[in-house]
Design a protein around this motif. Structure first.
Motif, PDB file in Angstrom:
ATOM      1  N   LEU A 271      36.216 -12.870  30.366  1.00 27.68           N
ATOM      2  CA  LEU A 271      35.974 -12.982  31.769  1.00 27.68           C
ATOM      3  C   LEU A 271      34.714 -13.999  31.899  1.00 27.68           C
ATOM      4  O   LEU A 271      34.965 -14.997  32.791  1.00 27.68           O
ATOM      5  CB  LEU A 271      35.280 -11.795  32.199  1.00 27.68           C
ATOM      6  N   VAL A 272      33.547 -14.203  31.123  1.00 33.24           N
ATOM      7  CA  VAL A 272      32.612 -15.109  31.422  1.00 33.24           C
ATOM      8  C   VAL A 272      32.977 -16.643  31.108  1.00 33.24           C
ATOM      9  O   VAL A 272      32.620 -17.462  32.075  1.00 33.24           O
ATOM     10  CB  VAL A 272      31.232 -14.661  30.532  1.00 33.24           C
ATOM     11  N   ASP A 273      33.493 -16.711  30.096  1.00 32.73           N
ATOM     12  CA  ASP A 273      33.971 -18.177  29.689  1.00 32.73           C
ATOM     13  C   ASP A 273      35.082 -18.834  30.562  1.00 32.73           C
ATOM     14  O   ASP A 273      34.821 -19.734  31.169  1.00 32.73           O
ATOM     15  CB  ASP A 273      34.670 -18.243  28.470  1.00 32.73           C
ATOM     16  N   THR A 274      35.900 -17.867  31.133  1.00 29.50           N
ATOM     17  CA  THR A 274      36.747 -18.277  32.388  1.00 29.50           C
ATOM     18  C   THR A 274      35.986 -18.890  33.835  1.00 29.50           C
ATOM     19  O   THR A 274      36.171 -19.629  34.195  1.00 29.50           O
ATOM     20  CB  THR A 274      37.731 -17.224  32.648  1.00 29.50           C
ATOM     21  N   ALA A 275      35.065 -17.789  34.141  1.00 24.51           N
ATOM     22  CA  ALA A 275      34.349 -17.999  35.013  1.00 24.51           C
ATOM     23  C   ALA A 275      33.537 -19.102  34.972  1.00 24.51           C
ATOM     24  O   ALA A 275      33.295 -19.970  35.916  1.00 24.51           O
ATOM     25  CB  ALA A 275      33.347 -16.771  35.510  1.00 24.51           C
ATOM     26  N   ALA A 276      33.138 -19.576  33.709  1.00 25.45           N
ATOM     27  CA  ALA A 276      32.245 -20.681  33.656  1.00 25.45           C
ATOM     28  C   ALA A 276      32.838 -21.740  33.817  1.00 25.45           C
ATOM     29  O   ALA A 276      32.301 -23.056  34.428  1.00 25.45           O
ATOM     30  CB  ALA A 276      31.639 -20.794  32.071  1.00 25.45           C
TER      31      ALA A 276
ATOM     32  N   ILE B 181      20.830 -20.855  38.754  1.00 22.91           N
ATOM     33  CA  ILE B 181      21.031 -20.771  37.222  1.00 22.91           C
ATOM     34  C   ILE B 181      22.591 -20.666  36.989  1.00 22.91           C
ATOM     35  O   ILE B 181      23.098 -19.983  37.666  1.00 22.91           O
ATOM     36  CB  ILE B 181      20.424 -19.748  36.675  1.00 22.91           C
ATOM     37  N   THR B 182      23.102 -21.542  36.017  1.00 29.31           N
ATOM     38  CA  THR B 182      24.620 -21.514  35.914  1.00 29.31           C
ATOM     39  C   THR B 182      24.896 -20.548  34.604  1.00 29.31           C
ATOM     40  O   THR B 182      24.080 -20.020  34.091  1.00 29.31           O
ATOM     41  CB  THR B 182      25.052 -22.983  35.315  1.00 29.31           C
ATOM     42  N   ILE B 183      26.298 -20.276  34.731  1.00 30.96           N
ATOM     43  CA  ILE B 183      26.489 -19.406  33.889  1.00 30.96           C
ATOM     44  C   ILE B 183      26.197 -19.328  32.420  1.00 30.96           C
ATOM     45  O   ILE B 183      25.818 -18.696  31.567  1.00 30.96           O
ATOM     46  CB  ILE B 183      28.166 -18.982  33.744  1.00 30.96           C
TER      47      ILE B 183
END
Length: 843
Positions: A57-62, A32-34
């Protein structure tokens, strides 16, 4: 991986990064993707909405997700070709590590999937320490009993072996010694090898849901059904449950007329979720099945089930290999326990947690484990015969902390050449203690390996002299002056250890054993109290397996671990580990008992605990109703054998046990920690995220009450003062700030768009302590690094608040260039009302 990498770069606290990473489901065969996780996991979306820094954090990792992170090397994959490998694949040097010491000379540039598409043969060569255990055990069995066994001749159809597996006596048995696997084996009561192979394949995330169904069908408690009669002979061995990938292949051949190669292509398409290939196979399978007389609706339903099978299908050959080894190791333990446990302890001698657990298991099986002795111990654990003629296991010298292979070999060489050591002087003159070293010799003395030569305290006090005499003797021997020490002249340098008037307290001797061996060998702290304890306790640790749910028991032991915990409702409770002569006992202490007991509980103290058994989560635990170090507080009478009563369902007092559909957090203590630390077959459950993370949230802009401060070793000050009971408001503290900065004159300053101003400024950031130093330190580094990243002549300082105290932290060697851009970022980090900008006027 993307979440963790971004969190590391941005200096986000590891606990927060770990919490967010664990919220993203990891389903084998169904990644499953971010972005998908943000839509489907409410807790993740809520965390991002509440904390802007987590959203970043989550947006950059995505954005980084799916990008090649590094070039790794397959742990066990080897490509075999009929010609030069460079005729098929480009190569490159291995990445990482010391290339000179790396036995791998080259690796393929193509990744595994491309090699598979090329049709190249890839073989995985796996190394198992269990194979070494089996080989050593077979060698000991041949030496002691004259029975020749090896991996090819150990029986896999022995009834006593399956009886051992069925009663859960699986410590040290390959692949099945974890708590969860043990519980399922006790429910299953395997009767043949096929049952164990199926359990190995099923005991993984995904197919675990089928284990109860498999067990019920195996015992005739549930009817076995098949989608089509043709499939009965294929799925009969797993009671109608598709478990192995090979079953899918055979079913396609029988039901739809597939060839073997086509069936293998179908297996790959299903397991790798290849959409295009699945579409082609769907049409081919349905058409072929209809041509063989299968109804179309049935064929469609079967293929749909197989597509879902992708997330849990397992290779039967792999499961069979592991299942066979599991049964073979169980056979060795069932019939040759002494030899098998000796081999097991030898292979894992450096893992003190495992050694402690396996030694406790030996004692449960009435196998003595003798303390180390320089006259009888070997490098590894060894099987020996006691003076009373009983076989036992002698502790290996190589299992003692701080004593490596070199020192042990020097002692063994001297012993093999001249026989047993008869005195301390004999030991010093025959063993080159320069090769042993002071630290190793001290550890040997502390654990009692030289007890027959002198008292421990005397040898420790004369340690330097013992080493000096041995070193002098061997130096003289090397230069040909040995006669000076008596070989030809009769003159000798005697080693007389003066008698000491003081003895090492028994408790300290046992502490040395625990520290250096990981266990108590010569004695146990409970031994002096054993007679008294046997009158009041109802069970020892090994006997808890025979108890029933909610049975009232009373146990005693030494406290080896205390783990406080705070419930979701903010109430304190705790988890305590006891150790008795047979093993470890886990206690769960709820709020009512904890608030009175926590002040008295201390590590290494001996306590008696009374409560009811909880078997719902594998290893029996005790829900404590009463705990005390005063034995007289408990009546010397037998407890009721079984007294079932309902467990109090107070949501604030129930321990945080995770359900399968919950997301793990990061703060829960491990109830099954002693076994899990050693075996690591099954991770202990953790609480759901919102229950686990009790830390204050990181700040949102302008919300002063939520702002944590930062303290670190890099920016050290006088420390936290004692907390004051007087509530301190931010408004009062802010009103007093000007008294703390005497070197500046305060005036209104406008923020420019560039980094240069006519007059230098001082920027004071006001931060509040949260009490979590690690979290605060990371925050301070972020703020300090941000200020330093803007060059200029402005100065900055941190004003730190803790309770009713304030600390001004200045950075005379640092500067910044304050501007609108920097101001906006600082507002986001600490809040607009926590920034003071003043013109710096030197006086």
């Amino acid at each position: 991986a993307a979440i963790r990498d971004v969190g590391r770069v941005k200096d986000i606290p590891l606990t927060d990064v770990d919490r967010i990473a664990k919220m993203i489901p990891a389903i084998p065969g169904k990644p499953i993707t971010i972005p998908e996780a943000l839509e489907t996991v409410p807790a993740l979306k809520e965390a991002c909405d509440e904390s802007p820094y987590l959203r970043e954090l989550v947006d950059t990792a995505a954005k980084l997700e799916g990008v090649v992170r590094n070039a790794g090397t397959h742990a066990a994959g080897v490509i075999i070709t009929d010609k030069l490998i460079t005729d098929y694949v480009p190569l490159h040097r291995p990445t990482g590590g010391n290339l000179e010491e790396n036995p791998i000379g080259s690796v393929t540039q193509f990744e595994m999937q491309i090699l598979d598409d090329q049709g190249l043969l890839k073989v995985d060569f796996l190394g198992l320490s269990t194979l070494t255990v089996m080989a050593r055990a077979c060698k000991l069995i041949q030496e002691r009993h004259g029975v020749d066994l090896d991996i090819n001749s150990i029986p896999v159809d022995d009834p006593e072996t399956f009886e051992l597996l069925g009663r859960g006596d699986v410590l040290g048995v390959f692949q099945v010694e974890g708590v969860g696997m043990r519980r399922y084996l006790m429910d299953m009561k395997p009767r043949e090898l096929a049952n164990v192979i199926a359990m190995v394949a099923l005991y993984r995330p995904g197919p675990m849901e089928f284990i109860p169904t498999y067990i019920n069908r195996m015992h005739g408690n549930e009817k076995v059904s098949y989608p089509h009669p043709t499939l009965a002979k294929i799925f009969e061995e797993t009671y109608g449950i598709p478990v192995y990938q090979e079953q899918i292949m055979f079913a396609a051949m029988e039901l739809a007329g597939y060839s073997a190669s086509e069936a293998d292509s179908l297996r790959k398409a299903i397991s790798k979720k290849k959409a295009k290939a699945l579409g082609r196979h769907r049409e081919k399978f349905i058409l072929g099945a209809v041509e063989k007389g299968v109804e179309k609706a049935t064929a469609v339903a079967v293929f749909d089930d197989w597509e879902n099978f992708a997330r849990y299908g397992f290779n039967k050959a792999h499961a069979a290999d592991y299942g066979v080894i599991a049964v073979q190791t169980a056979y060795l333990k069932a019939h040759y326990a002494l030899e098998y446990m000796t081999a097991l302890l030898s292979v894992f001698k450096q893992d003190t947690d495992r050694v402690a657990i396996y030694v406790a298991d030996c004692r449960r099986m009435a196998i003595d484990v003798l303390p180390p002795d320089i006259n009888t111990s070997e490098l590894d654990f060894a099987a020996q015969v006691n003076a009373d003629g009983q076989a036992a296991i002698r502790f290996g010298l190589g299992a003692i902390k701080n004593v490596g292979h070199g020192p042990v070999q020097a002692i063994l060489d001297a012993r093999n050449e001249g026989g047993e050591f008869i005195s301390l002087e004999d030991f010093a003159r025959r063993t080159d203690l320069r090769m042993v070293g002071k630290r190793a010799l001290e550890s040997l003395i502390r654990v009692g390996a030289l007890d027959h030569l002198a008292s421990r305290i005397a040898m420790l006090e004369a340690l330097d002299r013992i080493i000096a005499i041995s070193s002098g003797y061997f130096r003289a021997s090397e230069v040909g002056q040995l006669s000076f020490f008596g070989e030809a002249t009769g003159v000798s340098d005697s080693l007389d250890i003066p008698k000491t008037l003081s003895n090492v307290p028994r408790r300290r001797l046992l502490a040395w054993e625990k520290e250096l061996l990981g266990i108590y060998v010569s004695d146990h702290p409970l031994s002096p109290y054993l007679e008294e304890l046997t009158k009041i306790v109802t069970h020892f640790s090994a006997e808890l397996e025979e108890t029933q749910q909610d049975q009232i028991v009373r146990v005693a032991g030494e406290i080896t671990q205390i783990r406080p915990y705070q419930t979701r409702g903010g109430k304190a409770m705790g988890f305590v580990t006891l150790e008795d002569l047979q093993g470890q006992i886990e206690l769960v202490i709820f709020t009512r008992v904890w608030k009175d007991a926590v002040r008295r509980l201390e590590l290494d103290s001996i306590v008696v605990a009374e409560g009811k058994i909880d078997r719902d989560r594998g290893t029996p635990k005790i829900l404590v109703d009463k705990i005390s170090e005063e034995f007289k507080a408990f009546e010397a009478r037998p407890m009721p054998v079984a007294q079932a009563r309902p467990v109090r369902q107070d949501p604030d007092q129930n321990p945080p046990i995770e359900r399968a559909d919950q997301q793990p957090g990061n703060l829960a203590p491990s109830i099954d920690q002693p076994l899990q630390a050693a075996v690591q077959d099954e991770k202990p459950p953790l609480p759901i995220a919102d229950a686990a993370d009790e830390k204050p949230p990181l700040p949102r802009a302008g919300v002063a009450d939520e702002i944590p401060a930062a303290f670190s070793e890099t920016f050290e000050f006088s420390g936290y003062p004692a907390r004051s009971n007087e509530p301190v408001t931010h408004s009062r503290l802010l009103a007093e700030v000007s008294d703390e900065i005497p070197v500046v004159s305060i005036s209104t300053v406008n923020i420019g768009d560039d980094h240069t101003e006519s007059e230098p400024k001082i920027i004071t950031l006001m931060l509040d302590a949260t009490g979590d130093r690690t979290r605060d330190a990371l925050r301070m580094r972020r703020v300090h690094g941000l200020l330093n990243s803007y060059p200029g002549t402005d100065r900055f300082a941190f004003l730190l608040f803790e309770a009713s105290h304030r600390y001004l932290l200045e950075f005379p060697s640092s500067s910044t260039g304050y501007c609108a851009e920097l101001h906006a970022q600082l507002v986001e980090l600490v809040g607009e009302h926590r920034i003071r900008i003043e013109t710096l006027r030197y006086q």
